[in-house]
Write an enzyme that holds these catalytic residues in place. Structure first.
Site, PDB file in Angstrom:
ATOM      1  N   SER B  14       6.317  -5.159  -0.794  1.00 53.52           N
ATOM      2  CA  SER B  14       6.111  -3.887  -0.091  1.00 53.52           C
ATOM      3  C   SER B  14       4.801  -3.241  -0.526  1.00 53.52           C
ATOM      4  O   SER B  14       4.016  -2.773   0.310  1.00 53.52           O
ATOM      5  CB  SER B  14       7.263  -2.916  -0.388  1.00 53.52           C
ATOM      6  OG  SER B  14       8.478  -3.446   0.070  1.00 53.52           O
ATOM      7  N   ARG B  37       3.613   4.872  -4.191  1.00 54.03           N
ATOM      8  CA  ARG B  37       5.071   4.977  -4.287  1.00 54.03           C
ATOM      9  C   ARG B  37       5.615   6.010  -3.285  1.00 54.03           C
ATOM     10  O   ARG B  37       6.696   5.846  -2.743  1.00 54.03           O
ATOM     11  CB  ARG B  37       5.544   5.291  -5.710  1.00 54.03           C
ATOM     12  CG  ARG B  37       7.070   5.278  -5.866  1.00 54.03           C
ATOM     13  CD  ARG B  37       7.547   5.031  -7.280  1.00 54.03           C
ATOM     14  NE  ARG B  37       7.218   3.713  -7.754  1.00 54.03           N
ATOM     15  CZ  ARG B  37       7.911   2.587  -7.469  1.00 54.03           C
ATOM     16  NH1 ARG B  37       9.005   2.656  -6.732  1.00 54.03           N
ATOM     17  NH2 ARG B  37       7.499   1.437  -7.937  1.00 54.03           N
ATOM     18  N   HIS B  40       5.667   4.247  -0.121  1.00 54.52           N
ATOM     19  CA  HIS B  40       6.779   3.286  -0.191  1.00 54.52           C
ATOM     20  C   HIS B  40       8.115   3.957   0.133  1.00 54.52           C
ATOM     21  O   HIS B  40       8.976   3.369   0.776  1.00 54.52           O
ATOM     22  CB  HIS B  40       6.798   2.679  -1.603  1.00 54.52           C
ATOM     23  CG  HIS B  40       7.904   1.720  -1.869  1.00 54.52           C
ATOM     24  ND1 HIS B  40       9.007   2.050  -2.630  1.00 54.52           N
ATOM     25  CD2 HIS B  40       8.091   0.444  -1.482  1.00 54.52           C
ATOM     26  CE1 HIS B  40       9.805   1.003  -2.692  1.00 54.52           C
ATOM     27  NE2 HIS B  40       9.296   0.025  -2.009  1.00 54.52           N
TER      28      HIS B  40
END
Lengths: 207, 207
Positions: B14, B37, B40
């Site tokens: 990812s 993040r 994400h």
């Protein structure tokens, strides 16, 4: 400048602003409160376009909740965000098996995700369930497999995992199936979105 | 088509996709892991533009966590999402006062939000704290007031409430202040974003 507003009026005002910003978009009245609550929780108007509803998914979800169904989710965050007071009054509860130590052990041994093991556990629940998936595409894939085998008949799948690996594809599996569903098409979604959809259904029953 | 991938490789893959999609954007190396993040957790690339970092905010947050600081948040969802195992190993814990019955009672009596009462309680904690605000602009406004009065010296404020009423304005108060901060400028944010920023700091210490 900071606007002076009573705590109880903040949500009402937020929804009014969302309605204003949506302009002359025509939202299906049955789906409108779900769409607006997801925008309220994300400030992301992409959800006005990417939420896919199977016929009368909202009504079917509300009926299941009125009937006391449980909700199964794949994250502790979604579990934390769902209004458990209203759900409890209706006779339901939220399950999340992701952090159970034996789920982690089994997933490791079989080399699969905890989400898959969690969904297999959920399939053994004796009650009708709504599945609210905010994180793991593997959860949706597992649900799809179990439905194909006739092992599982969800009252509704809220399919809103977020991410970059198998997320888009797992959602299309659900959209192409005959199960009642509310799916955020594409990469976007999340535990917050999963909880918001659940709450949008619950708040249409009581507040 | 569903990609066959081992559970432990999903996150790595990812992040590789996120890096690829960011293209030739130049992210500040100190802030890069936080930004990625957050993307994400949301699949929303707006965060590559709207995250505002005060000088060395990431480093200051990491140092505070290494020193065993606590985290105060304004939602049970963010509390659920923060990696409490790592935080605990470092000597810290997460506080969320929002659901405490006496907080609700005091908020009702004073006609203010529970978030304000929660932040007043948090200001009395004896330990250094990081504040991770994912929902309530009134929490940020309260923190700002208490800092102005010299009553509070947060190690870091993660200011990522989401919404439409006073959200933008409350974040600008923090951006204009001298407190170390990581703020999602604009309307976007959320409990998931607050937890993701905390975890991005924690994972730079241990995994």
């Amino acid at each position: 400048m900071i606007e002076q507003i009573k705590p109880m009026d903040i949500e009402k005002r937020s929804f009014a602003i969302i309605t204003e910003l949506l302009g002359d978009r025509n939202l299906d009245p049955e789906n409108e409160l779900v769409i607006k609550r997801v925008i309220h929780t994300s400030a992301d108007f992409d959800y006005a376009d990417n939420l896919v509803f199977s016929p009368h998914a909202v009504q079917k979800g509300i009926e299941a909740l009125r009937g006391g169904c449980d909700i199964v989710t794949d994250t502790q965050m979604a579990k934390a965000g769902i209004n458990k007071t209203i759900l409890g009054k209706l006779g339901g509860e939220v399950h999340c098996f992701m952090s159970d130590p034996d789920v982690a052990a089994e997933a490791k041994e079989r080399g699969i995700t905890r989400a898959i093991v969690s969904m297999e556990r959920a399939a053994k629940l004796k009650k009708p369930c709504i599945f609210a998936i905010g994180n793991a595409p593997t959860a949706l894939i597992s649900l799809h497999e179990q439905m194909e085998k006739g092992l599982l008949h969800p009252a509704l799948i809220i399919g809103v995992p977020v991410g970059f690996v198998n997320v888009v594809e797992s959602k299309e599996l659900i959209i192409d199936s005959s199960v009642p569903h509310i799916v955020a098409r594409g990469r976007k979604g999340g535990s917050n979105v999963a909880a918001a959809v659940c709450n949008a259904l619950l708040y249409q029953i009581m507040r």
